[in-house]
Structure formats: C-alpha cells, structure tokens
Design a protein around this motif. Sequence first.
Motif, mmCIF file in Angstrom:
data_model
loop_
_atom_site.group_PDB
_atom_site.id
_atom_site.type_symbol
_atom_site.label_atom_id
_atom_site.label_comp_id
_atom_site.label_asym_id
_atom_site.label_seq_id
_atom_site.Cartn_x
_atom_site.Cartn_y
_atom_site.Cartn_z
ATOM 1 N N ILE A 1 0.909 -1.197 -0.131
ATOM 2 C CA ILE A 1 0.086 -0.029 -0.107
ATOM 3 C C ILE A 1 0.962 1.077 0.089
ATOM 4 O O ILE A 1 0.239 2.495 0.433
ATOM 5 N N HIS A 2 2.255 1.126 -0.525
ATOM 6 C CA HIS A 2 2.923 2.384 -0.310
ATOM 7 C C HIS A 2 2.510 3.404 -1.100
ATOM 8 O O HIS A 2 2.596 4.581 -0.669
ATOM 9 N N ASP A 3 1.854 3.197 -2.172
ATOM 10 C CA ASP A 3 1.147 4.367 -3.016
ATOM 11 C C ASP A 3 -0.092 5.011 -2.670
ATOM 12 O O ASP A 3 -1.002 5.425 -3.497
ATOM 13 N N ILE A 4 -0.682 4.163 -1.427
ATOM 14 C CA ILE A 4 -2.084 4.618 -1.272
ATOM 15 C C ILE A 4 -2.484 5.886 -1.365
ATOM 16 O O ILE A 4 -3.737 6.275 -1.636
ATOM 17 N N GLY A 5 -1.669 7.103 -1.054
ATOM 18 C CA GLY A 5 -1.959 8.436 -1.103
ATOM 19 C C GLY A 5 -2.264 8.880 -2.338
ATOM 20 O O GLY A 5 -2.838 9.925 -2.662
ATOM 21 N N LYS A 6 -1.894 7.869 -3.529
ATOM 22 C CA LYS A 6 -2.240 8.562 -4.849
ATOM 23 C C LYS A 6 -3.891 8.268 -5.375
ATOM 24 O O LYS A 6 -4.545 8.924 -6.122
ATOM 25 N N ILE A 7 -4.572 7.840 -4.175
ATOM 26 C CA ILE A 7 -6.135 7.652 -4.188
ATOM 27 C C ILE A 7 -6.659 9.243 -4.205
ATOM 28 O O ILE A 7 -7.547 9.523 -4.739
ATOM 29 N N THR B 1 2.663 14.825 -3.375
ATOM 30 C CA THR B 1 1.761 14.815 -2.165
ATOM 31 C C THR B 1 1.509 13.478 -1.685
ATOM 32 O O THR B 1 1.018 13.238 -0.579
ATOM 33 N N HIS B 2 1.667 12.338 -2.548
ATOM 34 C CA HIS B 2 0.995 11.145 -2.399
ATOM 35 C C HIS B 2 1.403 10.440 -1.106
ATOM 36 O O HIS B 2 0.891 9.913 -0.311
ATOM 37 N N PRO B 3 3.195 10.623 -0.716
ATOM 38 C CA PRO B 3 3.387 9.896 0.602
ATOM 39 C C PRO B 3 2.722 10.605 1.905
ATOM 40 O O PRO B 3 2.359 9.783 2.655
ATOM 41 N N GLN C 1 7.796 7.860 3.849
ATOM 42 C CA GLN C 1 9.173 7.888 3.546
ATOM 43 C C GLN C 1 9.510 7.241 2.271
ATOM 44 O O GLN C 1 10.878 7.365 2.189
ATOM 45 N N HIS C 2 8.626 6.698 1.543
ATOM 46 C CA HIS C 2 9.232 5.792 0.465
ATOM 47 C C HIS C 2 9.801 6.649 -0.528
ATOM 48 O O HIS C 2 10.464 6.006 -1.494
ATOM 49 N N HIS C 3 9.600 8.062 -0.582
ATOM 50 C CA HIS C 3 10.305 8.905 -1.557
ATOM 51 C C HIS C 3 11.574 9.681 -0.927
ATOM 52 O O HIS C 3 11.985 10.703 -1.698
ATOM 53 N N GLU C 4 11.814 9.530 0.298
ATOM 54 C CA GLU C 4 12.868 10.140 0.908
ATOM 55 C C GLU C 4 14.221 9.431 0.250
ATOM 56 O O GLU C 4 14.454 8.494 -0.200
ATOM 57 N N ALA D 1 12.877 -1.094 -4.275
ATOM 58 C CA ALA D 1 12.084 -1.925 -4.854
ATOM 59 C C ALA D 1 11.234 -1.100 -5.811
ATOM 60 O O ALA D 1 10.668 -1.665 -6.900
ATOM 61 N N ASP D 2 10.602 0.053 -5.399
ATOM 62 C CA ASP D 2 9.593 0.924 -6.038
ATOM 63 C C ASP D 2 10.354 1.523 -7.548
ATOM 64 O O ASP D 2 9.818 0.933 -8.445
ATOM 65 N N VAL D 3 11.622 1.824 -7.438
ATOM 66 C CA VAL D 3 12.218 2.372 -8.602
ATOM 67 C C VAL D 3 12.429 1.161 -9.672
ATOM 68 O O VAL D 3 12.349 1.301 -10.978
HETATM 69 FE FE LIG Z 1 5.195 6.385 -4.651
#
Ligand SMILES: [Fe+2]
Length: 346
Positions: free
Chosen positions: A198-204, A227-229, A251-254, A280-282
């Motif tokens: 659910i790391h990108d859940i903020g994209k909702i 703003t999604h994180p 923190q996944h885009h820090e 893992a994301d990139v």
């Molecule tokens: Fe992301």
Amino acid sequence: MAITASSMIRVLLIEDNPGDSRLMELLLSEVGGFDMTFADCLASGLARLAANGPDAVLLDLSLPDAHGTEGIDAIRKAAPDVPLIVVTGLQDEDMALKAVQHGCQDYLIKGQGDGHSIRRTILYGIERMAMDQERRASAERLKQVLRQTVRTVSLALEMRDPYTTGHQRRVSQLAGSIGRRLGLADDMVEGLETGGLIHDIGKIHIPAEFLSRPGKLSAEAFQVIKTHPRMGWEIIRNIDFPWPVAQMVRQHHECMDGSGYPDGLKGDQIILEARIIAVADVFEAIVSHRPYRPALGLAAAMEEIERHSGTRYDPKVVAACLDLVREKDGAMPFDEDPTDIMRLSS
Ligand SMILES: [Fe+2]
C-alpha cells in the motif's frame, strides 16, 4: 480436545525410573479415568507419541537420551499441540520456568501431591493447551483479515490507476525478497511486504488524469503527485498496524542525501523498510511496461539503482537487490512479469 469429567484421558508417561513410573500409575489409577502408556526414554516416547496420539504427555526431565529442556523441544517439534506436563525430581523453580518457556503447560514435582492434585494438573494442562490453540487460531484469523484488507485496499488503488496494475504487489514482493536477503526477521519482512502493498495509497487523492497521463509531467502535476506519501500517511496513520507501515508510506520517496520528499530526511532518519521499498519501487517502475514507453529492462534498472547508491538509495539495500537480480540470471525478480503486455491489458 474437549475433556469432560467422565472422559478417559490417554496419558503417555516418559520416565526411565521404573519405581517412579509405577508410583505415577498407582496414584492415577486410584483417582481413575486415565488410560496410560509408558516409555522409558525419549526415543521410544516419540515413537509412542506418533503411534498413539495421546491426550497429554508427562515427561521426566532426566532421561538417558535427553536432559533438561531437550526432551521438551523434541516433543514440541514432533507434536506442537500435545499438552505437555513436565515431571521432575528437582525442586528447581528456574528449571520449571524454563520448561514453561520451552512450551510445556505445567510441571509436577516427584513425591509431591496425591492422585487428585496430579489429575488436576493434567486436566489444567489440557485446558490450557486448548485455550492457547484457540488464541493462536484467532490471532491467525485476525492476521488473515488484515492481509486480505490490505490486499483489497491495494487493488482498489490499482483499479483507479490501471497503468500501474500489479505495481504495488510486485514492489511488495521484491521488498520482501530484499528484506530476507538482508537477514531481517520474518515478522519485519511481513511488515515490509504489507507496507509495499500500500505504499502508494496516497495516490487515491491524486486526480486520475494526473496518474494516467502519458508523457512527461508538467511541474504542477509533479507537485501534486509529490503529495502522495504524506496523503498516504494521513490515510493510514491511525491504523494500529504491528509494523511502522505509516512511516514506510510517508518515507518511501525520501533519499539518503536528504534530497527526497516530503520531509527531506537523511540516512538513518529514514526507516530501513522505507529505504528498501524505495529501491524496490524504482526497480519495478523501470522494468515495467507503461502505455507511454516500453519496459526499459533489467540492465537499465540495475544501472539506475547502482548509479544512485549512497545518494538516493541505501548502498546495502542496492547491493542486496543487485545480488538477487543477478541470481535470477535474467529472469524478473517477481512472480508476475511486469512486461507482459497481454496480461496487463486484460
Ligand atoms: Fe510512490
């Protein structure tokens, strides 16, 4: 097993001293209700345990082939759910406590108590094991519901943004593999997989047209997407996960050098799970097919994480990811191939 006052209780006594065995048999025959079998060493006890499936085991802690907690460990391994009561001649509270920590339900001291008190101890041990099993089953059911809920939330986001179908699932899988590679405990890996899912859940919160727009993003669109994180953290921060999932999401885009977002954290200020999810994301994003570009391939993904090792990404996480990929010898480090265009479009 449900024990009632009239149940016949099948007990296996593992005891090498014939006098102690006879005494136990005598005491229990006086109160009645026990069907006993005997073994004079751990090896024959284990054989009888497998053959008879008793309702409870009484285990002497000093056997010719097992001392102290060795016997408990062997029985727990062979029959994790059998009620186990230790019988010891040592009036040693430390040993009794150790025995309980190693998984026995209670203990008896030789020469103490009559048949009735031994019967009570055995019944209590059986009940305690039944309650433990119920507690474990209910904890497992709750965990299962948590997993299903997280998977459903993950799917809900991907249905809204079909261009990233499977992205979170694959990030979760790769993050888990990296975590295992780094030697993290199973529980931490499970937390990592949950965070990845659910790391990108903020994209909702991001307008759908921003997410699925092909081509390069405008500066404004990028500001919104960034703003999604924080939005994801807002959404889940009140869920009492047994892992720091909200921080993983935030923190996944820090970046290691402080150049990331939303908080510009550096190095160890970023939790390890978020540093793993970032890699893992990139990696997943680069090897995946997108409607506006083809998949860029494993070599490009490896080069990208290696180039930014130490600046954007944690070097030990990068090294673990590269090891994993090299081991796969050209295959994708996920169950599903993210370049499978036919499947992705179906
Ligand atoms: Fe992301």
